[in-house]
Design a protein around this motif. Structure first.
Motif, PDB file in Angstrom:
ATOM      1  N   LYS A  98       0.874  -1.263   0.147  1.00 53.70           N
ATOM      2  CA  LYS A  98       0.131   0.074   0.167  1.00 53.70           C
ATOM      3  C   LYS A  98       0.819   1.179   0.032  1.00 53.70           C
ATOM      4  N   ILE A  99       0.452   2.028  -0.639  1.00 52.60           N
ATOM      5  CA  ILE A  99       0.824   3.544  -0.701  1.00 52.60           C
ATOM      6  C   ILE A  99       0.110   4.582  -0.471  1.00 52.60           C
ATOM      7  N   ASN A 100      -1.140   4.863  -1.133  1.00 52.48           N
ATOM      8  CA  ASN A 100      -2.180   5.724  -0.777  1.00 52.48           C
ATOM      9  C   ASN A 100      -3.280   5.234  -1.677  1.00 52.48           C
ATOM     10  N   PRO A 101      -4.798   5.307  -1.138  1.00 50.50           N
ATOM     11  CA  PRO A 101      -5.758   4.967  -2.291  1.00 50.50           C
ATOM     12  C   PRO A 101      -5.638   4.892  -3.646  1.00 50.50           C
ATOM     13  N   VAL A 102      -5.278   6.221  -4.396  1.00 51.96           N
ATOM     14  CA  VAL A 102      -5.501   6.250  -5.831  1.00 51.96           C
ATOM     15  C   VAL A 102      -4.118   5.254  -6.189  1.00 51.96           C
ATOM     16  N   VAL A 103      -3.087   5.352  -5.737  1.00 52.45           N
ATOM     17  CA  VAL A 103      -1.893   4.711  -6.250  1.00 52.45           C
ATOM     18  C   VAL A 103      -2.167   3.306  -6.043  1.00 52.45           C
ATOM     19  N   ASP A 104      -2.821   2.578  -4.886  1.00 52.58           N
ATOM     20  CA  ASP A 104      -3.062   1.277  -4.722  1.00 52.58           C
ATOM     21  C   ASP A 104      -4.023   0.702  -5.808  1.00 52.58           C
ATOM     22  N   ILE A 105      -5.109   1.563  -6.205  1.00 52.38           N
ATOM     23  CA  ILE A 105      -6.014   1.453  -7.143  1.00 52.38           C
ATOM     24  C   ILE A 105      -5.160   0.984  -8.627  1.00 52.38           C
ATOM     25  N   TYR A 106      -4.451   2.007  -9.011  1.00 52.27           N
ATOM     26  CA  TYR A 106      -4.020   1.939 -10.361  1.00 52.27           C
ATOM     27  C   TYR A 106      -2.907   0.859 -10.352  1.00 52.27           C
ATOM     28  N   ASN A 107      -2.426   0.682  -9.327  1.00 51.27           N
ATOM     29  CA  ASN A 107      -1.371  -0.713  -9.250  1.00 51.27           C
ATOM     30  C   ASN A 107      -2.038  -1.798  -9.266  1.00 51.27           C
ATOM     31  N   SER A 108      -2.964  -1.989  -8.686  1.00 53.19           N
ATOM     32  CA  SER A 108      -3.988  -3.237  -8.781  1.00 53.19           C
ATOM     33  C   SER A 108      -4.505  -3.545 -10.172  1.00 53.19           C
ATOM     34  N   VAL A 109      -4.894  -2.463 -10.782  1.00 51.73           N
ATOM     35  CA  VAL A 109      -5.126  -2.779 -12.411  1.00 51.73           C
ATOM     36  C   VAL A 109      -3.897  -3.060 -13.272  1.00 51.73           C
ATOM     37  N   SER A 110      -2.781  -2.107 -12.942  1.00 49.29           N
ATOM     38  CA  SER A 110      -1.402  -2.492 -13.588  1.00 49.29           C
ATOM     39  C   SER A 110      -1.071  -3.839 -13.422  1.00 49.29           C
ATOM     40  N   LEU A 111      -1.197  -4.383 -12.351  1.00 47.92           N
ATOM     41  CA  LEU A 111      -0.893  -5.996 -11.958  1.00 47.92           C
ATOM     42  C   LEU A 111      -1.811  -6.848 -12.861  1.00 47.92           C
ATOM     43  N   GLU A 112      -3.056  -6.397 -12.572  1.00 46.88           N
ATOM     44  CA  GLU A 112      -4.119  -7.599 -13.087  1.00 46.88           C
ATOM     45  C   GLU A 112      -4.194  -7.761 -14.601  1.00 46.88           C
ATOM     46  N   TRP A 113      -3.949  -6.285 -15.291  1.00 46.60           N
ATOM     47  CA  TRP A 113      -4.029  -6.548 -16.725  1.00 46.60           C
ATOM     48  C   TRP A 113      -2.566  -6.425 -17.433  1.00 46.60           C
ATOM     49  N   ALA A 114      -1.538  -6.088 -16.726  1.00 48.36           N
ATOM     50  CA  ALA A 114      -0.045  -6.254 -17.257  1.00 48.36           C
ATOM     51  C   ALA A 114      -0.114  -4.809 -18.535  1.00 48.36           C
TER      52      ALA A 114
END
Length: 235
Positions: A98-114
């Motif tokens: 975790k970093i902060n809510p917005v960063v966590d969300i876009y990192n999660s999408v980046s990981l799931e869709w490469a």
């Protein structure tokens, strides 16, 4: 000068088939993570493994796409696409935290869709964001470092009217524009360099928009930039 996004012809000469999703959001609250699932990143790091099942990591198609892209322009030694760094960490069991809510969300999408996703504080950007090829010697202040770096001649960069925002296209971001808890206005960009992944890119965009809306009540404006439509002014 108003904000916007433009892609220089020098970039299209290297990557004519690229499509870039650009999203903006305004008047956001990046301090309340009460609706962000606690296991969001843990699940995303697990889902990321589907993209890097082969050993070594460079044998995987999504990694190979970016390795080949980085051979087309001058890069700092060892520079890799941001999404390769995320997927490598997931594969090694050292997934991003975790970093902060917005960063966590876009990192999660980046990981799931490469796909690499850049997120920046729009209020810190001077004029338009430009994706271009550097003449060299442009100043870059990386996150987590005290000293500035100079770009290389022929390096693909994101910049604004003040300085470089990201080196080696999707490698490393500037500390000046990083998203923090105090950020109020946002810009995201997500590149797809492989036309065969167009449908994946569309789904990744939709997931990013959905998570920002569902978890943080953030509504986004979406622009798609291509060689035929290479500039946009934000309203």
């Amino acid at each position: 000068m108003g904000h916007g996004f433009k892609v220089d012809s020098s970039f299209w000469e290297l990557f004519g088939d690229t499509e870039i999703a650009v999203l903006t959001a305004y008047d956001i609250n990046n301090q309340d993570d009460s609706k962000v699932p606690a296991d969001l990143l843990n699940k995303a790091n697990e889902k990321a493994l589907q993209w890097v099942s082969q050993d070594p990591i460079s044998d995987n198609p999504v990694i190979q796409d970016w390795r080949q892209a980085f051979r087309k322009f001058k890069t700092k030694k060892g520079a890799r696409c941001a999404v390769e760094n995320l997927l490598k960490r997931a594969k090694q069991g050292k997934g991003v935290g975790k970093i902060n809510p917005v960063v966590d969300i876009y990192n999660s999408v980046s990981l799931e869709w490469a796909f690499p996703i850049g997120g920046e504080d729009l209020d810190q950007i001077k004029g338009k964001v430009e994706l271009t090829v550097s003449a060299g010697g442009e100043k870059f202040f990386p996150i987590g470092e005290d000293e500035y770096e100079d770009t290389l001649p022929g390096e693909v960069i994101y910049r604004d009217d003040q300085a470089v925002l990201s080196r080696c296209m999707a490698w490393r971001d500037s500390a000046r524009v990083e998203v923090t808890a105090a950020t109020k206005n946002l810009i995201f960009y997500m590149e797809n360099i492989n036309p065969e992944r167009h449908a994946d890119h569309q789904q990744a965009i939709q997931l990013l928009q959905k998570r920002l809306h569902d978890y943080l009540d953030i509504d986004t404006n979406l622009y798609i930039l291509t060689k035929e439509h290479s500039t946009v002014d934000f309203q």
